[in-house]
Design a protein around this motif. Structure first.
Motif, PDB file in Angstrom:
ATOM      1  N   SER A  86       0.852  -1.341   0.147  1.00  0.00           N
ATOM      2  CA  SER A  86       0.064  -0.090  -0.174  1.00  0.00           C
ATOM      3  C   SER A  86       0.799   1.180   0.097  1.00  0.00           C
ATOM      4  O   SER A  86       0.510   2.260  -0.590  1.00  0.00           O
ATOM      5  N   LEU A  87       1.974   1.260   0.643  1.00  0.00           N
ATOM      6  CA  LEU A  87       2.800   2.384   0.784  1.00  0.00           C
ATOM      7  C   LEU A  87       3.246   3.194  -0.662  1.00  0.00           C
ATOM      8  O   LEU A  87       2.912   4.156  -0.892  1.00  0.00           O
ATOM      9  N   PRO A  88       3.675   2.285  -1.360  1.00  0.00           N
ATOM     10  CA  PRO A  88       4.067   2.891  -2.909  1.00  0.00           C
ATOM     11  C   PRO A  88       2.685   3.163  -3.773  1.00  0.00           C
ATOM     12  O   PRO A  88       2.961   4.176  -4.294  1.00  0.00           O
ATOM     13  N   VAL A  89       1.877   2.533  -3.536  1.00  0.00           N
ATOM     14  CA  VAL A  89       0.564   2.670  -4.256  1.00  0.00           C
ATOM     15  C   VAL A  89      -0.057   3.822  -4.055  1.00  0.00           C
ATOM     16  O   VAL A  89      -0.519   4.637  -4.765  1.00  0.00           O
ATOM     17  N   LEU A  90      -0.125   4.179  -2.673  1.00  0.00           N
ATOM     18  CA  LEU A  90      -0.803   5.499  -2.174  1.00  0.00           C
ATOM     19  C   LEU A  90       0.007   6.842  -2.309  1.00  0.00           C
ATOM     20  O   LEU A  90      -0.266   7.632  -2.065  1.00  0.00           O
ATOM     21  N   ARG A  91       1.172   6.413  -2.624  1.00  0.00           N
ATOM     22  CA  ARG A  91       2.278   7.393  -2.782  1.00  0.00           C
ATOM     23  C   ARG A  91       2.405   7.951  -4.350  1.00  0.00           C
ATOM     24  O   ARG A  91       2.147   7.251  -5.240  1.00  0.00           O
ATOM     25  N   ALA A  92       2.770   9.491  -4.491  1.00  0.00           N
ATOM     26  CA  ALA A  92       3.028   9.627  -5.669  1.00  0.00           C
ATOM     27  C   ALA A  92       1.611   9.348  -6.620  1.00  0.00           C
ATOM     28  O   ALA A  92       1.871   9.409  -7.783  1.00  0.00           O
ATOM     29  N   GLY A  93       0.640   9.454  -6.262  1.00  0.00           N
ATOM     30  CA  GLY A  93      -0.631   9.338  -7.183  1.00  0.00           C
ATOM     31  C   GLY A  93      -0.964   8.113  -7.903  1.00  0.00           C
ATOM     32  O   GLY A  93      -1.772   8.120  -8.682  1.00  0.00           O
ATOM     33  N   ASN A  94      -0.180   6.926  -7.401  1.00  0.00           N
ATOM     34  CA  ASN A  94      -0.440   5.791  -8.012  1.00  0.00           C
ATOM     35  C   ASN A  94      -1.797   5.367  -7.959  1.00  0.00           C
ATOM     36  O   ASN A  94      -2.305   4.626  -8.739  1.00  0.00           O
ATOM     37  N   TRP A  95      -2.511   5.374  -6.975  1.00  0.00           N
ATOM     38  CA  TRP A  95      -3.924   5.094  -6.615  1.00  0.00           C
ATOM     39  C   TRP A  95      -4.901   5.770  -7.659  1.00  0.00           C
ATOM     40  O   TRP A  95      -5.795   5.006  -7.865  1.00  0.00           O
ATOM     41  N   ARG A  96      -4.657   6.643  -8.385  1.00  0.00           N
ATOM     42  CA  ARG A  96      -5.333   7.190  -9.411  1.00  0.00           C
ATOM     43  C   ARG A  96      -5.261   6.382 -10.810  1.00  0.00           C
ATOM     44  O   ARG A  96      -6.237   6.766 -11.491  1.00  0.00           O
ATOM     45  N   THR A  97      -4.334   5.536 -10.800  1.00  0.00           N
ATOM     46  CA  THR A  97      -4.152   4.861 -12.194  1.00  0.00           C
ATOM     47  C   THR A  97      -4.975   3.399 -12.031  1.00  0.00           C
ATOM     48  O   THR A  97      -5.481   3.271 -10.908  1.00  0.00           O
ATOM     49  N   ARG A  98      -4.650   2.629 -13.113  1.00  0.00           N
ATOM     50  CA  ARG A  98      -5.178   1.319 -13.039  1.00  0.00           C
ATOM     51  C   ARG A  98      -4.775   0.340 -11.682  1.00  0.00           C
ATOM     52  O   ARG A  98      -5.489  -0.321 -11.386  1.00  0.00           O
ATOM     53  N   VAL A  99      -3.435   0.859 -11.409  1.00  0.00           N
ATOM     54  CA  VAL A  99      -2.976   0.155 -10.276  1.00  0.00           C
ATOM     55  C   VAL A  99      -3.752   0.350  -8.924  1.00  0.00           C
ATOM     56  O   VAL A  99      -3.962  -0.712  -8.212  1.00  0.00           O
ATOM     57  N   GLY A 100      -4.374   1.650  -8.925  1.00  0.00           N
ATOM     58  CA  GLY A 100      -5.272   1.904  -7.665  1.00  0.00           C
ATOM     59  C   GLY A 100      -6.584   0.958  -7.692  1.00  0.00           C
ATOM     60  O   GLY A 100      -6.994   0.558  -6.636  1.00  0.00           O
ATOM     61  N   GLY A 101      -7.073   0.668  -8.930  1.00  0.00           N
ATOM     62  CA  GLY A 101      -8.477  -0.183  -8.987  1.00  0.00           C
ATOM     63  C   GLY A 101      -8.023  -1.727  -8.648  1.00  0.00           C
ATOM     64  O   GLY A 101      -8.499  -2.185  -7.700  1.00  0.00           O
ATOM     65  N   ALA A 102      -6.621  -1.960  -8.919  1.00  0.00           N
ATOM     66  CA  ALA A 102      -6.063  -3.342  -8.435  1.00  0.00           C
ATOM     67  C   ALA A 102      -5.839  -3.409  -7.001  1.00  0.00           C
ATOM     68  O   ALA A 102      -6.198  -4.305  -6.177  1.00  0.00           O
ATOM     69  N   TRP A 103      -5.440  -2.144  -6.528  1.00  0.00           N
ATOM     70  CA  TRP A 103      -5.057  -2.192  -5.255  1.00  0.00           C
ATOM     71  C   TRP A 103      -6.335  -2.299  -4.437  1.00  0.00           C
ATOM     72  O   TRP A 103      -6.416  -3.043  -3.107  1.00  0.00           O
TER      73      TRP A 103
END
Length: 417
Positions: A90-107
């Motif tokens: 979760s730390l790298p996904v929530l950092r630097a806006g990654n949660w707004r991308t396709r990866v955010g949905g997978a997370w």
């Protein structure tokens, strides 16, 4: 080689223990998490290929989620491992806006899976056993078993409420499981040095994933000290065997981190590129042969603790086979399921503690649930028969040295049998 040729892992794989399955889930989930973190880092630098790297990172994350759900349903260790893995992911996904991308949905899907698994297990316990926390405080929980084996006023096991002792006992069990006595301390030292080498080689990027391999150490130190789960090893008080299989969960760390140390050594001295792996292979082969000759620790525990039980379960199996075919039997099976295994009878013929509703009715009226009832001295069914003996006729008593006797009754409520 250390892991694949290990005779203790080979022996455990032939039993009904869950450690080999859990180790497979742990290792493959680590592979998926490492792949996810690698792809996520590359997506931030990929430019035009960022979308492809995000898709790959998402696939790795979903795969890790499926494996971690399996781990949660395999062992309670999986609950802690899945929680630590979620934090790491979760730390790298929530950092630097990654949660707004396709990866955010997978997370989000990854998070939902990890939450749903323990919730479903708690719901299952509520439905099947009448208590959502039956696995923690029920009659077959570690706490209840410890209460039975440690009567009031008797001393507890040495690690009880002593996490420092628990950590020492667990580490020693892990060392004895992985290497012959005397070489375990060296293996631990090499693993610690290899952990430092791995962190330095990855500059911390993948080092966090690898740190999850050390998670069994604090988990079992806490569980042994405060979770009513003793661990005995033959070289320390009380000089016996119990739950030594837990130490096998450190084997992936003992196998992986010395390999990183070897890689660092070869990088430092390129001339060792050929000889160092060959020497390591010979050492690992000698280690497996030595463990096989001495007997893996978990196998020695099985031999020591089964000497009297095997004879008793064989006698009980013969008595069960003498009963009419297809007759239903009331019996607590968790302790001596080996007897049923020897008979080849399907478990559906038994009314046992795994079926909460029928077992509760059988305890209230032992003669009313099945034509035959088996009670072992000291178990719940024996206590129920003492309270409600009517309608039962004693057919046979099975006894063996060092084991409680089993009494087989026929119910008068089923005259057809």
């Amino acid at each position: 080689a250390l892991f694949g040729m290990h005779p203790g892992v080979g022996y455990l794989a032939t039993t009904a223990m869950t450690e080999p399955l859990f180790l497979a889930e742990l290792l493959w989930s680590l592979v998926a998490i490492a792949g996810h973190r690698r792809d996520l880092a590359q997506a931030q630098r990929a430019g035009a290929d960022a979308a492809a790297k995000q898709r790959s990172a998402s696939r790795h994350l979903i795969a890790a989620g499926i494996l971690l759900v399996c781990a949660v349903f395999t062992r309670y260790d999986g609950w802690i491992f899945a929680t630590a893995a979620w934090v790491l992911v979760s730390l790298p996904v929530l950092r630097a806006g990654n949660w707004r991308t396709r990866v955010g949905g997978a997370w989000l899907l990854f998070t939902a899976m990890l939450i749903s698994a323990p919730v479903l297990w708690i719901a299952y316990n509520a439905r099947q056993f009448g208590d959502p926390l039956d696995f923690m405080r029920g009659p077959y929980s570690a706490k209840a078993i410890d209460a039975k084996t440690s009567p009031p006023g008797s001393p507890h096991y040495p690690e009880y409420h002593h996490p420092e002792y628990a950590m020492l006992y667990y580490l020693k069990a892990a060392e004895m499981s992985a290497a012959p006595l005397g070489a375990g301390d060296l293996l631990l030292t090499l693993s610690l040095a290899g952990g430092i080498a791995a962190w330095g080689a990855s500059r911390g990027r993948q080092g966090g994933s690898l740190l999850l391999l050390w998670l069994p150490l604090p988990f079992y130190a806490w569980t042994i000290a405060y979770g009513s789960l003793p661990l005995f090893i033959p070289i320390w008080h009380p000089f016996s065997f119990y739950n030594t299989r837990y130490g096998i969960e450190m084997l992936p760390a003992f196998a992986m981190f010395p390999a990183f140390l070897l890689a660092a050594l070869v990088k430092w001295k390129p001339g060792l590129r050929i000889w160092a792996p060959m020497l390591a292979a010979l050492v690992l082969l000698a280690n497996s042969v030595a463990l096989l000759r001495a007997g893996p620790l978990i196998y020695r525990e099985a031999v020591a603790n089964a000497r009297t039980r095997i004879a008793f379960e064989s006698a009980l199996a013969r008595a069960l086979l003498a009963l009419p075919a297809k007759a239903r039997i009331v019996m607590a099976v968790s302790r001596d399921v080996g007897a049923i295994q020897q008979t080849g009878m399907p478990l559906r013929r038994f009314v046992d503690e795994g079926d909460y509703d029928r077992w509760r009715r059988a305890l209230a009226d032992p003669s009313g649930e099945a034509p035959f009832v088996v009670a072992l001295d000291g178990d719940a069914m024996a206590a129920a028969i003492r309270r409600h003996p009517r309608g039962l006729r004693l057919l046979k008593v099975v006894c063996s040295t060092g084991q409680p006797c089993a009494r087989i009754y026929q119910s008068e409520m089923f005259p057809g049998w």
